[in-house]
Design an enzyme around this catalytic site. Sequence first.
Site, PDB file in Angstrom:
ATOM      1  N   HIS A 134      45.909  38.947  40.905  1.00 30.23           N
ATOM      2  CA  HIS A 134      46.866  39.352  41.937  1.00 30.23           C
ATOM      3  C   HIS A 134      48.294  39.432  41.409  1.00 30.23           C
ATOM      4  O   HIS A 134      49.181  39.931  42.100  1.00 30.23           O
ATOM      5  CB  HIS A 134      46.758  38.402  43.132  1.00 30.23           C
ATOM      6  CG  HIS A 134      45.616  38.760  44.038  1.00 30.23           C
ATOM      7  ND1 HIS A 134      45.710  38.791  45.401  1.00 30.23           N
ATOM      8  CD2 HIS A 134      44.348  39.145  43.750  1.00 30.23           C
ATOM      9  CE1 HIS A 134      44.553  39.154  45.920  1.00 30.23           C
ATOM     10  NE2 HIS A 134      43.714  39.369  44.932  1.00 30.23           N
TER      11      HIS A 134
ATOM     12  N   SER B 202      44.785  45.212  40.463  1.00 33.28           N
ATOM     13  CA  SER B 202      43.635  45.731  39.733  1.00 33.28           C
ATOM     14  C   SER B 202      44.051  46.857  38.801  1.00 33.28           C
ATOM     15  O   SER B 202      44.964  47.623  39.100  1.00 33.28           O
ATOM     16  CB  SER B 202      42.600  46.268  40.727  1.00 33.28           C
ATOM     17  OG  SER B 202      42.063  45.230  41.484  1.00 33.28           O
TER      18      SER B 202
ATOM     19  N   LYS C 293      34.682  48.166  51.843  1.00 31.13           N
ATOM     20  CA  LYS C 293      33.914  48.699  50.707  1.00 31.13           C
ATOM     21  C   LYS C 293      33.122  47.565  50.029  1.00 31.13           C
ATOM     22  O   LYS C 293      31.977  47.764  49.609  1.00 31.13           O
ATOM     23  CB  LYS C 293      34.869  49.348  49.712  1.00 31.13           C
ATOM     24  CG  LYS C 293      34.171  50.253  48.709  1.00 31.13           C
ATOM     25  CD  LYS C 293      35.173  50.937  47.788  1.00 31.13           C
ATOM     26  CE  LYS C 293      34.450  51.781  46.750  1.00 31.13           C
ATOM     27  NZ  LYS C 293      35.375  52.391  45.788  1.00 31.13           N
ATOM     28  N   ASP C 294      33.733  46.391  49.952  1.00 33.53           N
ATOM     29  CA  ASP C 294      33.017  45.245  49.369  1.00 33.53           C
ATOM     30  C   ASP C 294      31.833  44.821  50.243  1.00 33.53           C
ATOM     31  O   ASP C 294      30.766  44.489  49.733  1.00 33.53           O
ATOM     32  CB  ASP C 294      33.969  44.055  49.173  1.00 33.53           C
ATOM     33  CG  ASP C 294      34.813  44.208  47.913  1.00 33.53           C
ATOM     34  OD1 ASP C 294      34.461  45.052  47.066  1.00 33.53           O
ATOM     35  OD2 ASP C 294      35.818  43.489  47.771  1.00 33.53           O
TER      36      ASP C 294
ATOM     37  N   GLU D 180      15.753  32.944  28.916  1.00 36.06           N
ATOM     38  CA  GLU D 180      15.871  33.853  30.043  1.00 36.06           C
ATOM     39  C   GLU D 180      16.478  35.163  29.567  1.00 36.06           C
ATOM     40  O   GLU D 180      17.231  35.190  28.584  1.00 36.06           O
ATOM     41  CB  GLU D 180      16.768  33.210  31.113  1.00 36.06           C
ATOM     42  CG  GLU D 180      16.067  32.084  31.845  1.00 36.06           C
ATOM     43  CD  GLU D 180      15.096  32.594  32.887  1.00 36.06           C
ATOM     44  OE1 GLU D 180      13.956  32.895  32.514  1.00 36.06           O
ATOM     45  OE2 GLU D 180      15.470  32.701  34.056  1.00 36.06           O
TER      46      GLU D 180
END
Lengths: 251, 202, 425
Positions: free
Chosen positions: C213, C217, C241-242, C285
């Site tokens: 922040h 972005s 959108k998230d 894994e």
Amino acid sequence: MRRVLSVFAALASLAATPALAAEGGPLPEHHWSFQGLFGTFDRPAAVRGLQVYTDVCAGCHSLSLVAYRNLADLGLSEDAIKALAATATVADGPNDQGEMFDRPGRPADHFVKPFPNDQAARAANNGALPPDLSLIVKARVGGPDYLYGLMTGYEEPPADFKLFSGMNYNKVFPGHQIAMPQPLSDGAVTYADGTEATLDQMAQDVTTFLAWTSEPELEARKRMGVKVILFLLVLSGLLYAWKRKVWAEVH
Amino acid sequence: MANSLQAGAATGHGPGAGGEATRRDFLVLATAALGAVGIASVAWPLIDQMNPAADVLALSTTEVDIAPVEVGQAITVVWRGKPVFVRHRTPEEIKSAEDTPLGDLKDPQPDSARVQKPEWLVMIGVCTHLGCIPKGQMPTDDKGEYGGWFCPCHGSVYDTSGRIRKGPAPLNLAVPPYKFLTDTSLLIGEAPDAKPATGEAA
Amino acid sequence: MAAPAFSNPIVRWIDHRLPIFSFMHHEMHEYPTPKNLNYFWNFGSLAGFMLITMIVTGIVLAMHYTPHASLAFQSVERIMRDVNYGWLVRYLHMNGASFFFIVTYIHIFRGLYYGSYKTPRELLWMLGVVILLLMMATAFMGYVLPWGQMSFWGATVITNFFTAIPIVGDAITTWLWGGYSVDNATLNRFFSLHYLLPFVILAVVGVHVMALHRHGSNNPLGIDMKGPQDSISFHPYYTVKDYFGIAVFLLFYAGFVFFAPNFFGEPDNYIAANPLSTPPHIVPEWYFLPFYAILRAVPDLWIIDAKLAGVIAMFGSIILLFFLPWLDHSPVRSARFRPAYRFFFWVLVLACLVLGWVGANSPDASFHGVPFLWIGRIATSYYFLHFLVILPILGYVEKPKPLPLSISEPVLKRTAYGAKTMEKA
């Protein structure tokens, strides 16, 4: 989004690679009632499989994660479960005199082990340890196909094959040398429901039963899964419409 | 065109026509409602997992050999992780329990409703106040002024039928489901009609 | 910015004393976000979503799990069989680990492609690498807890890495184990740390978001926001959108949880741990496979034996990511304007996928006559070459494409064109 999907698919295929690493022979293809999105356990087959387990397998193999009460899932009545549990002898105690004692099994008891410990099991089986069967279908590459293949895979070894003494030839077992002699053959059990007990029939039945002991939650899981997926499809659609609406003024 | 777009972007909320606003409101409402349903459905398994598991529910019976318990003696056995008091009552104790007028009781219950055979009193030995275990099982214990049990935590006094007589406890000591398998053997956790105490078979 | 006037009096009362609502308003409503983010920018919030999912399901599992060598396996099966909805919570957690890594890896490669690690976001990137390391430690220890064969032997192999350290290696390994082999003491401490580390991750994620922040972005064009016309508020545009991204992601996640819950797992882990018998194929894994391949690819190097060299290379492959912002000194961020970098980026992706594939196979096996060992060595070499040689050189020799003047420029052009065709019609 398509690129995301392709990355995902690539990762998925990566993860799947070890599954191909089984060293045994090819597994027979078989369709199981519990496969597919809506698959359920074939109840009559699983109950017959229980009989195969108790009449044949239980002599050497434990089923320690399963309790008699769980058999209600397969449709056994409370009385039938009590009767089956009572045939087992369960060590309990100490009593008020401080001594351990034997009592008949109860529905809450887990399937009683044929041997008190692993050492006793090995001693009785030429040094080989018969594995617990509770999770056997989940614990083997190939799952039910492997188990079915193993049950039906006993045959004469090829002429050039060196079989160690006390071992048996099985075409799907990794390395083909298995300590367990062929457990099932035609007529090995007499089915309570009158079904003809062929080798193939018993192998299918016991595989179905052990698939259930491995994943008793399978039916509930798939039922819930269908609902969850439908719910998420609707939710995604609504959220997409909302997102489009909010973003309409930006583009 | 470009200007209005910038303005819309800068304030974060573009002007919408009335019809569009309602459609969006409906959309938001429907989505939020569905989302709430989703969250609630996820919450339930996370809450229910703390309830007793299937194996805990299934462990519902305890068998007790009562042959060695002489008149006037008591034993404590464990059923579902809790102490169960089994007292072989004396005729005097039975008489005093039966003769108590119901009007004297905080939680009125005749003695006959609390026993299957008058000489055998079977109760869960957990004080109904805050869960301590009352004294009165051992011969040396303080049995309280009614000759039954006395809870040392907060001074609740129970009589020879396990009924609350004095102190903060609101209810009589609870009677578990049990049945006599033979004259000298008890099965705790199953009522005489042979129904299991819980739905463990399910 | 000044605190907004809240209409709700309770909110106003609280905010006057504890400005959480002002903070939320500032970080969500006022926080300017580039308006051109594509769906790859969803993976940060998806990773956050998975972290919360793992913590919640993990806390539930810990209510039923017993960290004791003789009870751990049964307690997990009890969760699967007897605890109400236990199978659901366990499968969510088990598959959640895989999906957390899928999402995180996409998040990382998005950062690599669009140059999100470049100034002024170097610390943001480095905090991300810290999170990755913590995630790997947490996932490894979590995989040990069911105490199946793969759990046990995975723990044995990984802790044996430390024996590669000269002189003190054995002492360190014994200290890690709390004994002379992986045993109950090891299981207990792994459980303790597996419970602790997610909260450390949560804290580092908080700092990661703080760093994000500070400058906002990055975006697909890789150029800075020049003014309000380039940005939109985070809420509601990116929150919705998230949400949409999470719902779509959940479709995939639920698909595996409900219909193929053991797809990412190993059948051997449904066999209780047996310290006397190693399974024929030990594989970690899937999310560790590329690193496992690097570990096994390295031969004896000068005076360093292969064991130590492999461990150094494996940890080095992650540690070098800390230096990435300086190794790649091209002033252009986005691969969209760096044709040469874009090519090498996809080669890197390929190399990582190949490493994963090699990691899943035995090193003495071969693919169409080519031993996996050598495929692994080639891919490993490329991985290090990419970061240590190719990127620094590209900074000097690459000729980037011309950058757009601003984020909104291409958007405006398209809109103007659209307006023109509208007029014609």
